[in-house]
Design a protein around this motif. Structure first.
Motif, PDB file in Angstrom:
ATOM      1  N   LYS A 198       4.291  24.227  78.343  1.00  0.00           N
ATOM      2  CA  LYS A 198       4.157  25.651  78.175  1.00  0.00           C
ATOM      3  C   LYS A 198       3.524  26.732  78.230  1.00  0.00           C
ATOM      4  N   GLU A 199       3.225  26.707  76.973  1.00  0.00           N
ATOM      5  CA  GLU A 199       1.876  27.833  76.833  1.00  0.00           C
ATOM      6  C   GLU A 199       0.716  27.769  78.156  1.00  0.00           C
ATOM      7  N   GLN A 251       5.516  32.210  80.772  1.00  0.00           N
ATOM      8  CA  GLN A 251       7.181  32.700  80.474  1.00  0.00           C
ATOM      9  C   GLN A 251       7.486  32.921  82.292  1.00  0.00           C
ATOM     10  N   THR A 253      13.550  33.014  84.203  1.00  0.00           N
ATOM     11  CA  THR A 253      14.970  31.859  84.529  1.00  0.00           C
ATOM     12  C   THR A 253      16.218  32.546  84.813  1.00  0.00           C
ATOM     13  N   ASN A 307      12.213  38.950  78.052  1.00  0.00           N
ATOM     14  CA  ASN A 307      12.573  38.148  77.470  1.00  0.00           C
ATOM     15  C   ASN A 307      11.252  38.226  76.109  1.00  0.00           C
ATOM     16  N   THR A 308      11.426  38.181  74.791  1.00  0.00           N
ATOM     17  CA  THR A 308       9.563  37.834  74.384  1.00  0.00           C
ATOM     18  C   THR A 308       9.941  36.248  73.985  1.00  0.00           C
ATOM     19  N   ALA A 309       8.723  36.455  74.463  1.00  0.00           N
ATOM     20  CA  ALA A 309       8.134  34.646  74.117  1.00  0.00           C
ATOM     21  C   ALA A 309       7.489  34.578  72.763  1.00  0.00           C
ATOM     22  N   LYS A 310       7.423  33.807  72.368  1.00  0.00           N
ATOM     23  CA  LYS A 310       6.668  33.707  70.909  1.00  0.00           C
ATOM     24  C   LYS A 310       5.749  31.854  71.382  1.00  0.00           C
ATOM     25  N   TRP A 311       4.449  31.878  71.184  1.00  0.00           N
ATOM     26  CA  TRP A 311       3.844  30.618  71.415  1.00  0.00           C
ATOM     27  C   TRP A 311       3.703  30.063  70.144  1.00  0.00           C
ATOM     28  N   TRP A 312       3.533  28.644  70.802  1.00  0.00           N
ATOM     29  CA  TRP A 312       3.441  27.956  69.646  1.00  0.00           C
ATOM     30  C   TRP A 312       2.335  27.558  69.159  1.00  0.00           C
TER      31      TRP A 312
END
Length: 70
Positions: free
Chosen positions: A39-40, A44, A47, A55-60
């Motif tokens: 996914k990283e 992003q 969708t 949307n803010t995404a937090k990466w693993w």
């Protein structure tokens, strides 16, 4: 949770959890980690109709502790 520990002895402990005969815990955890890494790599994506960047995404890879486990 034990893999993320600061103690080197705790990190090296390999637990054997007994589950059913259809799934193995270590394989399921490794598969979930690979999905998060993929996914990283993909990044992003859009969708819905709000657009990119809404949307803010937090990466693993950048999270730590409890956030990483969830």
């Amino acid at each position: 949770m034990l893999e993320e520990s600061d103690d080197p002895v705790v990190k090296t402990v390999k637990l054997s959890l007994k589950t059913g005969r259809k799934r193995k815990v270590t394989e399921a955890v490794d598969e979930a980690k690979e999905c998060l890494k993929m996914k990283e790599i993909i990044g992003q994506t859009q969708t819905d109709r709000r657009g990119l960047g809404s949307n803010t995404a937090k990466w693993w890879s950048k999270t730590e502790g409890k956030e990483k486990r969830t």
